[in-house]
Design a protein around this motif. Structure first.
Motif, PDB file in Angstrom:
ATOM      1  N   ILE A  60       0.846  -1.195   0.000  1.00  0.00           N
ATOM      2  CA  ILE A  60       0.000   0.000   0.000  1.00  0.00           C
ATOM      3  C   ILE A  60       0.881   1.243   0.000  1.00  0.00           C
ATOM      4  O   ILE A  60       1.772   1.388   0.833  1.00  0.00           O
ATOM      5  CB  ILE A  60      -0.922   0.025   1.227  1.00  0.00           C
ATOM      6  CG1 ILE A  60      -1.835  -1.197   1.206  1.00  0.00           C
ATOM      7  CG2 ILE A  60      -1.730   1.320   1.270  1.00  0.00           C
ATOM      8  CD1 ILE A  60      -2.586  -1.421   2.495  1.00  0.00           C
ATOM      9  N   THR A  61       0.599   2.127  -0.949  1.00  0.00           N
ATOM     10  CA  THR A  61       1.319   3.393  -1.053  1.00  0.00           C
ATOM     11  C   THR A  61       0.336   4.522  -0.818  1.00  0.00           C
ATOM     12  O   THR A  61      -0.758   4.527  -1.392  1.00  0.00           O
ATOM     13  CB  THR A  61       1.954   3.554  -2.453  1.00  0.00           C
ATOM     14  OG1 THR A  61       2.825   2.448  -2.686  1.00  0.00           O
ATOM     15  CG2 THR A  61       2.725   4.855  -2.562  1.00  0.00           C
ATOM     16  N   VAL A  62       0.731   5.462   0.022  1.00  0.00           N
ATOM     17  CA  VAL A  62      -0.065   6.663   0.273  1.00  0.00           C
ATOM     18  C   VAL A  62       0.671   7.832  -0.349  1.00  0.00           C
ATOM     19  O   VAL A  62       1.835   8.080  -0.043  1.00  0.00           O
ATOM     20  CB  VAL A  62      -0.259   6.896   1.776  1.00  0.00           C
ATOM     21  CG1 VAL A  62      -0.978   8.217   2.032  1.00  0.00           C
ATOM     22  CG2 VAL A  62      -1.039   5.744   2.406  1.00  0.00           C
ATOM     23  N   VAL A  63      -0.015   8.549  -1.234  1.00  0.00           N
ATOM     24  CA  VAL A  63       0.565   9.712  -1.903  1.00  0.00           C
ATOM     25  C   VAL A  63      -0.165  10.942  -1.378  1.00  0.00           C
ATOM     26  O   VAL A  63      -1.389  11.050  -1.506  1.00  0.00           O
ATOM     27  CB  VAL A  63       0.395   9.605  -3.438  1.00  0.00           C
ATOM     28  CG1 VAL A  63       0.995  10.828  -4.120  1.00  0.00           C
ATOM     29  CG2 VAL A  63       1.019   8.317  -3.952  1.00  0.00           C
ATOM     30  N   ASP A  64       0.617  11.819  -0.758  1.00  0.00           N
ATOM     31  CA  ASP A  64       0.016  13.049  -0.226  1.00  0.00           C
ATOM     32  C   ASP A  64      -0.321  14.010  -1.346  1.00  0.00           C
ATOM     33  O   ASP A  64       0.346  14.049  -2.382  1.00  0.00           O
ATOM     34  CB  ASP A  64       0.979  13.734   0.742  1.00  0.00           C
ATOM     35  CG  ASP A  64       1.124  12.950   2.030  1.00  0.00           C
ATOM     36  OD1 ASP A  64       0.082  12.494   2.562  1.00  0.00           O
ATOM     37  OD2 ASP A  64       2.253  12.790   2.502  1.00  0.00           O
ATOM     38  N   ASP A  65      -1.372  14.791  -1.115  1.00  0.00           N
ATOM     39  CA  ASP A  65      -1.732  15.834  -2.064  1.00  0.00           C
ATOM     40  C   ASP A  65      -0.602  16.858  -2.115  1.00  0.00           C
ATOM     41  O   ASP A  65       0.116  17.056  -1.144  1.00  0.00           O
ATOM     42  CB  ASP A  65      -3.027  16.547  -1.614  1.00  0.00           C
ATOM     43  CG  ASP A  65      -4.213  15.601  -1.623  1.00  0.00           C
ATOM     44  OD1 ASP A  65      -4.244  14.679  -2.458  1.00  0.00           O
ATOM     45  OD2 ASP A  65      -5.114  15.798  -0.792  1.00  0.00           O
TER      46      ASP A  65
END
Length: 70
Positions: A60-65
């Motif tokens: 799982i990858t979380v990409v910040d705005d």
């Protein structure tokens, strides 16, 4: 925030579903991660980050705005 899951890395541990059930689910046939909310609302950000950090295979990858400028 955007969430990306690599189903080829996923081992089906299910920790993401336990931590953030409104954002993640698992396929019935093999337990592989399914992203229910690819752009979770603000109230889901903490649990989504926790789920990503707990993933044993880093699937799982979380990409910040991008930061907003004035």
């Amino acid at each position: 925030m955007k969430v990306i899951a690599d189903e080829h890395k996923c081992c089906g541990a299910g920790q993401c579903v336990m931590v953030a059930p409104d954002v993640f689910d698992q396929r019935d046939e093999d337990g592989i991660v399914v992203v229910l909310e690819s752009e979770p609302v603000d109230s889901q950000h903490v649990s989504t980050r926790e789920a990503a950090s707990m993933c044993p295979t880093a699937a799982i990858t979380v990409v910040d705005d991008e930061p907003r400028t004035h």
